[in-house]
Each structure stands twice: as C-alpha cells, then as structure tokens.
Design a protein around this motif. Structure first.
Motif: not given
Length: 621
Positions: A34-43
C-alpha cells in the motif's frame, strides 16, 4: 508515455474509477504494497501535472501525498517526517522550471495545422512537424524561435488554467532575464559613452561660464540594439499579461539600478563623507541625475511599458529610489554635522536647496503620478533646507535696529522664535531638531555681539542677554529639543545673572567693607566709615535711578533678579550698619540714609518702565 497520455485524454473517468476501487480495498494495517502504491500514484500525479493541463492533476498530487503520510503515521508516528519530506520534494519538483514546460506546450501544439495563403491566393496546409522542418532548412535563428514561442505563450495566457499561467510566467521570466543579459554586454561600450556625455555637461555647468548645451535624454535608448530591445519589450508585455508585474518590475529595476551605479562609479561621483569634496560630488550628482540620468531612464521605461503607464511610473520609481535615498541621506548627514556650521549656512545649504528644487521639478515633469516616487521625501527635506536659509536671513539681517536704552527684547529674537514655532510641524520628529538647536545657539551668539556693540554699560548688556535668552527658553518649552540643550540654555541665563550682579552691585558691596588696624584711632576708623557710607549712598541712588529705566520682560524673572540683589547686598549692608551704630551710637542716624526697608523698596522699583511708578520711585528716593 505518449500511449498512456493518449489513454488518459480519452478515458480520464476510467482511470479515476480504478483508483477509487483500489482505495476501497485498503483496510487494516498498511503494508509495503500500500505504501508503494500511494507513493507511485503521487509520483504519477506529479508527472501528469507537468505533462498535461487537465486541471485536476495537482489535486490528485495533494491527495496521494496526504494519503501516504497518513499510512506512515499508522505504522509509526515518527514516520510522518518521512512522508512530509517526500511530499515536500514532489511539490518542489512540481514548481521547478525546466524545459519540460516548453516541450509540453510544443507537444500540445504538434497536431495543429498551419494554413498559409500565398500571394496568388492558393491555400496550403502543413503539420507542425513539417513547419518545423521547413524552418530548420531555412536556418531559423534562436531569437526567431523565441519570438514564435512568445507568440504561443501569449495565446496560451488567455486560457482559464491558472497552473498553466504560472508555468508560462516562469518561462517568460527566464526569457526576460536572457534578454537583459544580452543587453548588459553593451555596458562596456555604453557606460563610458554616457559617462563622457555627463562629464562634458557637468564641466560646462560648474567649471565654465558658457551656457551648456541641452543634454541628450535619449542617449541610452538610441545606443542599445533595437532588435534585442524589441524582443525585451514583447517579453515585458507577456509578463504583464500573465500577471507577473512585480517580478518584471524587480528584474527590470535591478538591471537599471546597476547601470546607474556603474555610470556614477565611472564618473567618480562618490559622496560618502560630509566634507567639501563630498558636497561638490553631491551637487554634481543631483545635476547629472536631474538633467541626464533620470530622463534617459524615463525614456527607456516609456518604451518598455508603453501600454502600462502606471507600471511605468512604478518601475521608474524603483530605478531612481536608491539614488535619491542616497542623496537625501548624505544631505541629512551634512547639515546635522557639528563642523563648519557657518560655512554650511552661508554656502552649502543654499546650493543644496537650489539643486533639490531642480531635481524635484525635473522628476515631477517625468512622473504621471508624482506621489508614487519619493518626491514627498524630497519635498519635506527641501522645506527643512528652506527653514535653515530663512532663519539665517533673520538672524544675520542688518535691517533691524536694536533697542538703545532699556535692554529689552531684540526684534530678531522675536522673529526667529516665531518662525521656528510656525514651522515646527514641517520639522516633525526628525534629527533636524539638532540643527534647529544649533541655529538658536547661533542666534544667541549674534545677540552677544550686538549687546557689546549697542551698550556701553556692561550691566545693561547682561540685562539684554538675560531678556533674550529667557524669551528663547520660554518659546522652546514645547519644542522637541533634547534635555541637554535646555540645561545649557538655563545655565547661560544663570551665568548672565551672576555677571550682572558683579558688574552692578559688587562695587557697592566693596564700599561696605572697612579694613582698619586695631591700633588705628577711633576717629580715623569713623571718618573712613563715613566716607564709605557716603559713596555707597551716592552709587546706590544713582544705580537705582538708572536701572529703573531698564526693563525685564518677564515678571517672574524680574522678581528673581531683585531677590538675587537683595541676597547679595543686604547681608553686607546689615553688617556695616551694625558696626556703624557701634562707632557712632545715636549719631549714626544722621549719616545712614537708607534703612533695610528703604533699600528693599528701591530695589523693588528696578526694571520698571511705567512712568507713574518711576515718578513714585523718585519721590521716595
């Protein structure tokens, strides 16, 4: 990436629905996925904000950055700093100007069709890539590309997207800086040329009696490359259209201020130290600024901001403010210095006043809105210089006759103090009160000279000074002079009072002192005492008769002086009278003309000009 962008343009709602379905699945404690997903969507949102102009992508960036921070907080509270740093980095990248903005604008424009009509009326069309190919084969210069790019930005600035306007403004700002850097290369030639023109004009004005030729107020404008000037003007217009007025003014005014500084350094017009050389450079700088430098800067402002008159005034203000502030600061330091004050009043202040008059007049004619500039500051200081000149004319005038007989107030004292009181509002709370205090001291010095010239009797001269200094003290009570000045003036009044007592009454006290040897006969001592008493009576009567025609303007001051005389005279007279009674016994009354009450009564009639009281006094005597 182009395939992804094409998909997002056609199906933005599909992407949003997939994101929402993913958000609904997020339950429980966050994991690495989930953390990687949030960071990926922000990027990804950051990339969208730089590559597209949909309008909602920046909000997605904020949303995913916030979501990532919340997920980190659920794991460990201190991890909020990690989320904050990551979010801050993305936001900084979001606003960092790069060539991506220009590439994006060109990417949006790559599918446009260019329609051309030739002289024969035949219409042809080509794609954007074909047009670029033609331009490249014709050897298009970088400047032409910049102009076409500015035209494109001017079209884009009319779109409702605020984010796009900010990006455009940053790009145009860089274009403005580049144009100015190109023009700064001309300073190596331009600064010596302007300096030579100014130097020739100043020599004609200050060093020769010939009439100086009219200076060239378009010298700088006509010497700069016209093509770069045209590009710079278009760039300024673009910055105005995207609401980057303040940034444009700052960049422009900094450029022009640096040019003015270079010219003044080349001319050697430095005026840091308030001495004769500094004052001469100050006067020359005022003349150069009023007649050449400021008019040239106004011409340049009018060219670049021809469609924005108010902004032109603001820009001109920023260009000139630093120099005018320096001129005011030096002038204030010069007139508040303690050295060479007489020369300051007779020579320097009148010249400064004349120069400021000229500078204010020239600036006012150049300004559409004079109040925008520091003209009010210049005018306020001009008023102060005018006050100094007027006070000097009042103090050192030869048209006023001094009082001849009574030692009263001099007319210049009344005029000078009334003038200061009438103009106290123009002085305000500034350090200029120090100068006013020194001007009053000069008034006192001039009165001292007049007291010696007009009065042969030193005692009457002291009464004259006591009257005038006391009047000055009364009039300055409500002024903003420092405490030391008031203490010094009060000390001067006390000093004149003591000098008056010694001058008028010390001799009479000497009459009351009889020094005899013990072996001397009583008849000898008695005769000496009778002679001393006779001289005392004669001088006391003469002094009281004469000084009853003098005047002390303030009633309380007159009572103080009489009290001083009583304290100075009566104790010695009492000792002498007691000794005289011992020597002569009852015969003493035949020789003693004045008793204690008689002396007090005579002294109470001193400094009275009223004729009836003088008549009464003479009867009592």
């Amino acid at each position: 990436m182009q395939t992804l962008l094409s998909y997002l343009r056609k199906n933005p709602t599909a992407m949003l629905s997939k994101i929402l379905r993913w958000l609904k699945k997020l339950k429980g404690k966050p994991d690495a996925y989930s953390l990687i997903s949030w960071a990926a969507f922000a990027t990804m949102s950051l990339g969208l904000s730089n590559l597209t102009q949909f309008g909602f992508q920046i909000d997605l960036l904020y949303f995913f950055c916030g979501g990532l921070t919340v997920q980190l907080m659920k794991m460990k509270l201190w991890l909020v700093t990690v989320g904050g740093c990551f979010s801050y980095s993305l936001l900084q990248l979001r606003h960092y100007p790069s060539h991506t903005d220009r590439e994006n604008l060109r990417f949006q424009d790559q599918n446009q069709v260019i329609i051309q009509v030739n002289d024969s009326g035949i219409v042809s069309s080509s794609s954007h890539e074909e047009a670029n190919a033609v331009d490249s084969t014709l050897g298009t210069s970088l400047e032409d590309e910049d102009l076409r790019f500015q035209d494109h930005l001017l079209t884009q600035s009319n779109s409702p997207s605020q984010d796009g306007s900010v990006d455009d403004g940053l790009i145009i700002e860089q274009q403005l800086i580049n144009c100015i850097k190109e023009l700064e290369k001309e300073n190596e030639m331009l600064v010596p040329m302007v300096s030579s023109h100014v130097d020739k004009y100043l020599k004609a004005v200050f060093d020769s009696k010939e009439v100086a030729d009219d200076p060239d107020i378009n010298l700088v404008m006509n010497s700069l490359p016209s093509e770069i000037m045209r590009r710079l003007k278009e760039t300024v217009k673009l910055m105005m259209n995207v609401s980057f007025m303040e940034e444009c003014n700052d960049i422009y005014s900094k450029w022009r201020r640096e040019f003015l500084d270079e010219c003044l350094r080349a001319l050697g017009l430095q005026f840091q130290t308030p001495n004769n050389e500094g004052v001469e450079n100050w006067l020359k700088t005022c003349k150069a600024a009023a007649k050449i430098l400021f008019p040239n800067e106004r011409s340049i402002c009018d060219y670049f901001f021809s469609e924005f008159s108010v902004i032109a005034d603001v820009s001109f203000q920023k260009v000139c403010k630093e120099l005018t502030t320096g001129l005011l600061s030096f002038a204030d330091t010069t007139i508040t210095t303690e050295s060479h004050l007489p020369n300051l009043l007779s020579n320097i202040v009148p010249k400064m006043l004349e120069s400021l008059d000229e500078l204010i007049g020239e600036i006012s004619t150049m300004m559409l809105f004079p109040k925008f500039l520091c003209v009010p500051d210049l005018e306020d200081f001009r008023k102060k210089l005018y006050i100094l000149c007027s006070l000097r004319n009042i103090i050192y005038t030869n048209d006023v006759e001094a009082p001849v007989t009574d030692g009263g107030l001099h007319l210049i004292t009344k005029r000078a103090m009334n003038y200061i009181l009438d103009n106290s509002d123009n002085i305000g709370n500034s350090s200029f009160w120090v100068v006013i205090g020194r001007m009053i001291e000069l008034l006192g010095s001039e009165l001292e000279v007049k007291s010696k010239d007009y009065y042969t009797d030193p005692a009457l001269g002291y009464i004259f000074m006591i009257n005038n200094l006391s009047y000055i003290e009364q009039k300055t009570r409500d002024l903003k002079l420092d405490d030391d000045w008031f203490r010094q003036n009060t000390a001067k009044v006390e000093q004149k009072c003591n000098l008056y007592l010694r001058s008028s009454w010390s001799k009479m006290v000497e009459f009351l002192k009889v020094e005899t040897n013990e072996s001397a006969e009583a008849d000898v001592a008695g005769e000496l005492m009778k002679e001393k008493l006779h001289l005392f009576n004669l001088h006391f009567e003469e002094t009281c008769t004469m000084q009853s025609t003098w005047t002390v303007c303030d009633k309380q001051l007159r009572e103080r002086i009489v009290k001083f005389i009583e304290e100075f005279l009566l104790p010695e007279y009492g000792k002498f009278s007691d000794r005289f009674h011992v020597v002569f016994g009852n015969q003493a009354y035949e020789y003693i003309k004045f008793g204690f009450l008689d002396i007090q009564n005579c002294l109470s009639h001193l400094f009275l000009l009223d004729e009836e009281m003088n008549v009464e006094y003479k009867k009592n005597v």
